[in-house]
Design an enzyme around this catalytic site. Structure first.
Site, PDB file in Angstrom:
ATOM      1  N   SER A   1      40.008  46.124  40.484  1.00 24.10           N
ATOM      2  CA  SER A   1      40.103  45.206  41.625  1.00 24.10           C
ATOM      3  C   SER A   1      40.738  45.876  42.828  1.00 24.10           C
ATOM      4  CB  SER A   1      40.919  43.956  41.261  1.00 24.10           C
ATOM      5  OG  SER A   1      42.302  44.181  41.434  1.00 24.10           O
ATOM      6  N   VAL A   2      40.670  45.183  43.950  1.00 20.07           N
ATOM      7  CA  VAL A   2      41.279  45.646  45.198  1.00 20.07           C
ATOM      8  C   VAL A   2      42.795  45.766  45.066  1.00 20.07           C
ATOM      9  CG1 VAL A   2      41.575  43.326  46.190  1.00 20.07           C
ATOM     10  CG2 VAL A   2      41.211  45.283  47.716  1.00 20.07           C
ATOM     11  N   LYS A   3      43.382  45.019  44.112  1.00 23.74           N
ATOM     12  CA  LYS A   3      44.834  45.023  43.947  1.00 23.74           C
ATOM     13  C   LYS A   3      45.361  46.330  43.356  1.00 23.74           C
ATOM     14  CE  LYS A   3      45.801  40.797  45.377  1.00 23.74           C
ATOM     15  NZ  LYS A   3      46.734  40.511  46.468  1.00 23.74           N
ATOM     16  N   ASP A   4      44.481  47.153  42.795  1.00 24.16           N
ATOM     17  CA  ASP A   4      44.909  48.478  42.332  1.00 24.16           C
ATOM     18  C   ASP A   4      45.596  49.241  43.464  1.00 24.16           C
ATOM     19  OD1 ASP A   4      43.546  47.836  40.024  1.00 24.16           O
ATOM     20  OD2 ASP A   4      41.930  49.292  40.324  1.00 24.16           O
TER      21      ASP A   4
END
Length: 375
Positions: free
Chosen positions: A49-52
């Protein structure tokens, strides 16, 4: 077959980001769009995800600042799940213990992935407001007070959240657009003319907006997407209908305003409210039209973009060949495969000539022996 060789990476953190920008031509055609509709595909990042990106940035910054002590520190974080997965991945590599607090509405898949990465997971009631001691934020704060060497990196206030996107996500989008030549069949302004993203903590849309407007195109239109039931959109009267109502989409929207979200019109120019039904229909379109196995918040972003295209400002962009509109697709379907909305989409029966033909064939008794040559 041509390919670009890639060096051997030291660990999974080196595989965070550098995600592709993909044309969504079939969806654009279905909606009569003349502009280029592009999807930033974040589920191909190492943790999914983008949260990585923010997890990596927050851990590395905390190490540099001496907030994390190898062999002692316990990272504690309240999250909707994806930030937790990114942190659990980073801490597995770095050797830190992790505790994640997460509302019960978040998917079982997220909890399973967190536990697989070695995290302790505590579920909290969905109905608790953010400032309740029983909310995921309240429980995380209590654990931080009582666990020796406990550290909350705090995605809601940590400046490295928006900075991660200002320094990586935004520049990647710019590089993809300016490195793709404009042609007769695929005209391009060679700029990012509009950017559309959902808001959770708000770090993504705030950071990407600043990258685009500061260094690339000051006139880029940034559109924030907020689910009905959340209170992040501006002006506030957008939030009055359905305020406080529960919504199924995960990872976007809140009942408080995170510090890292800029609601300044200079950063986010326009807001659109979206429903669960709109989001899940858009997910189905992304899967069946574009072959992209995205999650629910990606559907929110796309459905919000399509709603914005119907505004006066959006119609001008939609009707102009060569303008580039980037929609951020935050994660993949991996995290939601047990969810009712996904199973309904996946097993929903649609009439087709092929389905009718198959039914007709299988309704007839088979009398011909199977021939090996036909296999």
């Amino acid at each position: 077959m041509e390919f670009t060789p890639r060096r051997i990476l030291d660990n999974a953190l080196d595989a965070v980001g550098n995600t592709p920008l993909i044309r969504l031509d079939k969806i654009a055609a279905d909606h009569g769009l003349k502009c280029n509709l592009l999807g930033k595909l974040e589920f191909v990042s190492a943790g999914g995800s983008v949260k990585d990106r923010i997890a990596k940035a927050m851990v590395l910054a905390a190490e540099k600042e001496g907030k994390l002590i190898p062999g002692k520190s316990v990272v504690i974080e309240p999250t909707s799940g994806n930030t937790g997965i990114g942190l659990a991945m980073a801490c597995a590599i770095k050797g830190y213990s992790v505790v994640i607090t997460m509302p019960k509405k978040m998917s079982l898949e997220k909890e399973a992935l967190l536990r697989a990465l070695g995290a302790q997971v505590i579920r909290t009631p969905d109905e608790e407001p953010w400032n309740s001691p029983r909310s995921h934020i309240g429980v995380a704060c209590r654990l931080q007070r009582e666990i020796e060497y406990g550290v909350i990196l705090d995605q809601y206030r940590n400046v490295n959240n928006p900075l991660a996107h200002e320094y990586t996500t935004g520049p990647e989008i710019i590089a993809s657009v300016i490195s793709t030549p404009s042609t007769h069949t695929r005209p391009s302004s060679m700029k990012v003319d509009a950017f559309v993203a959902g808001a959770g903590t708000g770090g993504t849309i705030t950071g990407v907006s600043r990258a685009l407007k500061k260094t690339h195109n000051a006139d880029c239109i940034v559109v924030g997407i907020d689910p009905i039931g959340s209170i992040l959109a501006v002006p506030n009267n957008l939030n009055t209908s359905g305020e406080g109502n529960p919504y199924v989409v995960e990872g976007i929207g809140y009942d408080f305003i995170p510090d890292v979200l800029s609601r300044d019109e200079a950063d986010v120019n326009h807001w659109v409210k979206t429903s669960d039904d709109e989001a899940f229909k858009a997910v189905q379109a992304l899967m069946r039209k574009e072959g992209l196995l995205v999650g629910g918040s990606s559907g929110s972003a796309l459905s919000g973009a399509l709603a914005w295209f119907k505004t006066e400002q959006g119609r001008r962009v939609a009707g102009t060949e060569g303008l580039n509109v980037v929609v951020l697709l935050p994660d993949g379907i991996r995290n939601y495969m047990s969810k009712e909305w996904f199973l309904k989409n996946a097993f929903q029966t649609e009439h087709s000539d092929l389905a009718t033909r198959i039914s007709g064939i299988l309704a007839q008794e088979e009398i011909m022996p199977v021939q090996q040559a036909n296999l």
